[in-house]
Design a protein around this motif. Structure first.
Motif, PDB file in Angstrom:
ATOM      1  N   ALA A 246      23.571 -20.035  32.358  1.00 20.37           N
ATOM      2  CA  ALA A 246      24.119 -20.631  33.569  1.00 20.37           C
ATOM      3  C   ALA A 246      24.706 -19.538  34.443  1.00 20.37           C
ATOM      4  O   ALA A 246      25.546 -18.756  33.999  1.00 20.37           O
ATOM      5  CB  ALA A 246      25.200 -21.657  33.215  1.00 20.37           C
ATOM      6  N   ALA A 247      24.236 -19.462  35.691  1.00 24.20           N
ATOM      7  CA  ALA A 247      24.742 -18.479  36.658  1.00 24.20           C
ATOM      8  C   ALA A 247      24.811 -17.070  36.079  1.00 24.20           C
ATOM      9  O   ALA A 247      25.851 -16.412  36.158  1.00 24.20           O
ATOM     10  CB  ALA A 247      26.126 -18.905  37.163  1.00 24.20           C
ATOM     11  N   PRO A 248      23.720 -16.572  35.488  1.00 23.09           N
ATOM     12  CA  PRO A 248      23.789 -15.243  34.874  1.00 23.09           C
ATOM     13  C   PRO A 248      24.069 -14.142  35.892  1.00 23.09           C
ATOM     14  O   PRO A 248      23.434 -14.075  36.939  1.00 23.09           O
ATOM     15  CB  PRO A 248      22.408 -15.066  34.233  1.00 23.09           C
ATOM     16  N   ASP A 249      25.038 -13.299  35.555  1.00 21.85           N
ATOM     17  CA  ASP A 249      25.428 -12.189  36.424  1.00 21.85           C
ATOM     18  C   ASP A 249      24.619 -10.956  36.020  1.00 21.85           C
ATOM     19  O   ASP A 249      25.108 -10.075  35.335  1.00 21.85           O
ATOM     20  CB  ASP A 249      26.933 -11.930  36.284  1.00 21.85           C
ATOM     21  N   SER A 283      29.878 -10.376  43.030  1.00 25.52           N
ATOM     22  CA  SER A 283      29.228  -9.458  42.099  1.00 25.52           C
ATOM     23  C   SER A 283      28.149  -8.643  42.799  1.00 25.52           C
ATOM     24  O   SER A 283      27.965  -7.453  42.525  1.00 25.52           O
ATOM     25  CB  SER A 283      28.623 -10.247  40.935  1.00 25.52           C
ATOM     26  N   SER A 284      27.449  -9.292  43.719  1.00 28.52           N
ATOM     27  CA  SER A 284      26.432  -8.584  44.496  1.00 28.52           C
ATOM     28  C   SER A 284      27.056  -7.473  45.331  1.00 28.52           C
ATOM     29  O   SER A 284      26.491  -6.378  45.462  1.00 28.52           O
ATOM     30  CB  SER A 284      25.680  -9.575  45.395  1.00 28.52           C
ATOM     31  N   GLY A 287      27.566  -4.555  43.334  1.00 26.99           N
ATOM     32  CA  GLY A 287      26.298  -3.893  43.050  1.00 26.99           C
ATOM     33  C   GLY A 287      25.581  -3.417  44.296  1.00 26.99           C
ATOM     34  O   GLY A 287      24.355  -3.294  44.286  1.00 26.99           O
ATOM     35  N   ALA A 288      26.315  -3.189  45.373  1.00 28.53           N
ATOM     36  CA  ALA A 288      25.748  -2.669  46.628  1.00 28.53           C
ATOM     37  C   ALA A 288      24.715  -3.612  47.220  1.00 28.53           C
ATOM     38  O   ALA A 288      23.723  -3.199  47.818  1.00 28.53           O
ATOM     39  CB  ALA A 288      25.154  -1.276  46.413  1.00 28.53           C
ATOM     40  N   GLY A 289      24.942  -4.920  47.048  1.00 32.04           N
ATOM     41  CA  GLY A 289      24.082  -5.896  47.689  1.00 32.04           C
ATOM     42  C   GLY A 289      22.875  -6.318  46.878  1.00 32.04           C
ATOM     43  O   GLY A 289      21.973  -6.970  47.413  1.00 32.04           O
ATOM     44  N   THR A 290      22.815  -5.987  45.598  1.00 32.85           N
ATOM     45  CA  THR A 290      21.660  -6.345  44.780  1.00 32.85           C
ATOM     46  C   THR A 290      21.654  -7.832  44.462  1.00 32.85           C
ATOM     47  O   THR A 290      22.697  -8.448  44.269  1.00 32.85           O
ATOM     48  CB  THR A 290      21.660  -5.545  43.465  1.00 32.85           C
ATOM     49  N   GLN A 291      20.458  -8.404  44.391  1.00 31.95           N
ATOM     50  CA  GLN A 291      20.289  -9.825  44.096  1.00 31.95           C
ATOM     51  C   GLN A 291      20.701 -10.125  42.659  1.00 31.95           C
ATOM     52  O   GLN A 291      20.307  -9.425  41.728  1.00 31.95           O
ATOM     53  CB  GLN A 291      18.825 -10.235  44.302  1.00 31.95           C
ATOM     54  N   ARG A 292      21.508 -11.182  42.474  1.00 30.82           N
ATOM     55  CA  ARG A 292      21.881 -11.616  41.134  1.00 30.82           C
ATOM     56  C   ARG A 292      20.975 -12.764  40.721  1.00 30.82           C
ATOM     57  O   ARG A 292      20.655 -13.673  41.514  1.00 30.82           O
ATOM     58  CB  ARG A 292      23.345 -12.081  41.064  1.00 30.82           C
ATOM     59  N   ILE A 293      20.561 -12.770  39.460  1.00 31.39           N
ATOM     60  CA  ILE A 293      19.634 -13.772  38.953  1.00 31.39           C
ATOM     61  C   ILE A 293      20.202 -15.188  39.115  1.00 31.39           C
ATOM     62  O   ILE A 293      19.488 -16.130  39.441  1.00 31.39           O
ATOM     63  CB  ILE A 293      19.307 -13.487  37.475  1.00 31.39           C
TER      64      ILE A 293
END
Length: 379
Positions: A246-249, A283-284, A287-293
């Protein structure tokens, strides 16, 4: 979003992310954190609770006192084991944990530990091997959790889902503090071998399938454990796991690389997502704007095609009412999820790779593209 952040220094990105985390926390208006006193066993006297959940814990947290089930943030080389019997109060509302409003715990109104014991590895596996023992269900919590929050969240999920299983919380040494995101990521990664070993133990002892339910940063830890099992050649274990996250970061590119190692699971990994998840937006930023799953858009054909190729099932659960302002904890409403996902039609969908949408009102799971095609045919 990535291009907008690319010009900022790492220090400024970290400051911005921390401010966003604090803002989200203020939006939630959270009460004080439950302390270890909530783990003390209470006497029931003449009160007989309607429901008592028996929970097991495996943790890479150290005991604050020898022989007691109070766990802190110190990392241990060998996991600690325990058993808890938690009573559910008659006033319990789905998705909620009725924490005590006073210093004393009252089982008439609060979740309460009514008995507990210190275990070892053999004790846990003995419970798994017991005649007619149900399927083990391992809950891996996320970032910003203390031990008691993880234990009681599992109690809530177990009682609300009403699914027969042997509930086990795997608790890693989260610092349970908003600014500790990076430290929590390291603590989660530290625990991947212990989780991999636990899953191997359970599959061997059970000689059957094992369910794994992971939330947020617990998803990162779970996929790292799966990767570790694959590198160890334990496909016998991987083939027996049913994994729901669920909502994996997890960074999307990192997840793709992890799946390249793990390969297609015999039972597709199920990923519950919501594009409006504010916690993962923060969280994104880190991570400098990276897509989170956990924040993927299942209505994007590219996402659906990638899910099919990777052999995973992605389900949008944004139709579930959010329990707080983060939109990160919709899985708390496991009663609706469990009743829908256990239906024959939904079960068939869960066996397929691809992208789907959970409709909370209709209690159905369907492909967003099949629905769009149906609407177009009506015009």
């Amino acid at each position: 979003m990535k291009s907008a952040l690319s010009g900022r220094s790492p220090a400024r990105r970290l400051t911005l992310a921390v401010l966003c985390l604090v803002s989200v926390q203020l939006l939630c208006a959270c009460a004080g954190r439950p302390g270890p006193e909530t783990l003390s066993s209470v006497t029931l006297d003449d009160f007989k609770p309607d429901r008592v959940e028996t929970l097991y814990s495996v943790t890479t947290r150290g005991r604050t006192e020898p022989g007691k089930n109070i766990f802190g943030v110190e990392k241990t080389r060998e996991p600690n084991y325990a058993r808890f019997d938690v009573s559910i109060p008659p006033n319990h509302k789905p998705a909620n944990i009725e924490w005590p409003k006073r210093k004393t715990v009252d089982p008439r109104t609060d979740f309460a530990v009514v008995s507990q014991s210190v275990l070892d590895r053999a004790g846990l596996l003995g419970a798994v091997r017991a005649p007619k023992a149900p399927t083990p269900v391992v809950f891996v919590h996320g970032y910003n959790y203390n031990f008691q929050e993880a234990l009681y969240r599992l109690a809530q999920l177990t009682t609300d889902s009403n699914v027969d299983g042997l509930p086990i919380v795997f608790s890693w040494p989260s610092y349970a503090a908003l600014p500790a995101y990076v430290a929590d990521k390291e603590s989660a990664t530290y625990s991947r071998d212990a989780l991999a070993n636990l899953l191997a133990d359970l599959v061997t002892a059970r000689k059957g399938e094992v369910d794994v339910f992971a939330h947020s940063m617990g998803g990162w830890l779970t996929v790292e454990a799966l990767r570790q099992l694959k590198l160890e050649g334990r496909t016998d274990v991987l083939n027996r796991l049913r994994v729901i996250m669920a909502a994996p970061d997890i960074d999307a590119d990192v997840f793709t690389a992890q799946l390249d190692v793990i390969g297609r699971m015999r039972i597709p990994i199920v990923i519950l997502v919501a594009a409006d998840d504010r916690a993962l937006q923060v969280s994104s930023l880190l991570g400098a704007g990276t897509q989170r799953i956990g924040a993927l858009n299942v209505r994007d054909r590219v996402v659906a095609d990638a899910a099919k190729k990777a052999g995973v099932t992605i389900i949008d659960i944004s139709s579930l009412e959010s329990v707080d302002a983060t939109n990160h904890n919709r899985f708390f409403d496991v009663k609706q999820l469990a009743s829908t996902l256990s239906k024959p039609a939904a079960s068939a969908s869960l066996g397929d790779a691809g992208a789907f949408v959970f409709d909370a009102a209709a209690r159905t799971v369907s492909s967003p593209f099949a629905l769009a095609a149906k609407v177009l045919r009506r015009r």
